[in-house]
Design a protein around this motif. Sequence first.
Motif, PDB file in Angstrom:
ATOM      1  N   ILE A   5      47.797  44.139  87.754  1.00 57.79           N
ATOM      2  CA  ILE A   5      47.597  44.919  88.978  1.00 57.79           C
ATOM      3  C   ILE A   5      48.895  44.865  89.773  1.00 57.79           C
ATOM      4  N   THR A   6      49.508  46.003  90.005  1.00 63.81           N
ATOM      5  CA  THR A   6      50.722  46.085  90.804  1.00 63.81           C
ATOM      6  C   THR A   6      50.345  46.018  92.291  1.00 63.81           C
ATOM      7  N   GLU A   8      50.833  48.247  94.538  1.00 67.11           N
ATOM      8  CA  GLU A   8      50.267  49.541  94.926  1.00 67.11           C
ATOM      9  C   GLU A   8      48.811  49.646  94.460  1.00 67.11           C
ATOM     10  N   GLN A   9      48.560  49.198  93.242  1.00 69.03           N
ATOM     11  CA  GLN A   9      47.191  49.235  92.723  1.00 69.03           C
ATOM     12  C   GLN A   9      46.281  48.295  93.504  1.00 69.03           C
ATOM     13  N   SER A  10      46.780  47.113  93.859  1.00 72.39           N
ATOM     14  CA  SER A  10      45.941  46.183  94.633  1.00 72.39           C
ATOM     15  C   SER A  10      45.614  46.768  95.996  1.00 72.39           C
ATOM     16  N   ASN A  11      46.569  47.449  96.613  1.00 74.61           N
ATOM     17  CA  ASN A  11      46.290  48.088  97.904  1.00 74.61           C
ATOM     18  C   ASN A  11      45.162  49.113  97.762  1.00 74.61           C
ATOM     19  N   ARG A  12      45.218  49.925  96.708  1.00 73.31           N
ATOM     20  CA  ARG A  12      44.172  50.939  96.493  1.00 73.31           C
ATOM     21  C   ARG A  12      42.826  50.289  96.196  1.00 73.31           C
ATOM     22  N   LYS A  13      42.830  49.238  95.380  1.00 76.02           N
ATOM     23  CA  LYS A  13      41.586  48.552  95.041  1.00 76.02           C
ATOM     24  C   LYS A  13      40.963  47.908  96.280  1.00 76.02           C
ATOM     25  N   ARG A  16      39.497  50.612  98.469  1.00 74.58           N
ATOM     26  CA  ARG A  16      38.231  51.088  97.913  1.00 74.58           C
ATOM     27  C   ARG A  16      37.114  50.075  98.171  1.00 74.58           C
ATOM     28  N   LEU A 139      38.604  44.834  90.031  1.00 74.46           N
ATOM     29  CA  LEU A 139      38.843  45.064  88.610  1.00 74.46           C
ATOM     30  C   LEU A 139      37.975  44.125  87.791  1.00 74.46           C
ATOM     31  N   THR A 158      51.857  41.779 100.046  1.00 66.42           N
ATOM     32  CA  THR A 158      51.694  42.435  98.753  1.00 66.42           C
ATOM     33  C   THR A 158      50.974  41.473  97.819  1.00 66.42           C
ATOM     34  N   THR A 160      49.986  40.919  93.727  1.00 71.37           N
ATOM     35  CA  THR A 160      50.221  41.287  92.329  1.00 71.37           C
ATOM     36  C   THR A 160      49.390  40.358  91.463  1.00 71.37           C
TER      37      THR A 160
END
Length: 164
Positions: A5-6, A8-13, A16, A139, A158, A160
Amino acid sequence: MQIIITPEQSNRKLERMAYQIYEAFCNEDELIIAGIADNGFLVAKQIGKNLEEISSLKISYCEIKLNKLNPLQEITTSLSTETYASKNIIIVDDVLNSGSTLIYAVKHFLNVPTKTIKTAVLVDRSHKKYPVKADFKGLSLSTSTQEHVSVVCTEDNTITCYLS
């Protein structure tokens, strides 16, 4: 190590997950977000920040301190029991592996009458040995028991996730 999980992906997750939590508690006025120290609390603060942006819920933060190697030792929280009595609580951790950390954290809050207790994790590895599940998860990841998931939180908020 492999990034799973990058930032950016963690922020989106986490955004959500905040929407899912808000949908579950949209008829409430207040919510306590209790994160398991250290990374779980940082994930909890990020979820809470997202909730504050999208809702009118009054968010209170609680840090849960427990010995992950010996969860039978005393568990302490940054809020008094009177503060979270009869309230809605979300218990947050970074990774749900065996479930022991999360179940002992939930057990601590069961000593006080609460309105609702739900759980949230960024990564659910599905290797549970206790009957605990995440109500909200970023995830779901199928891994072997020999693999390790690491969550790295930095000072600039951030997050990761790595698999090794």
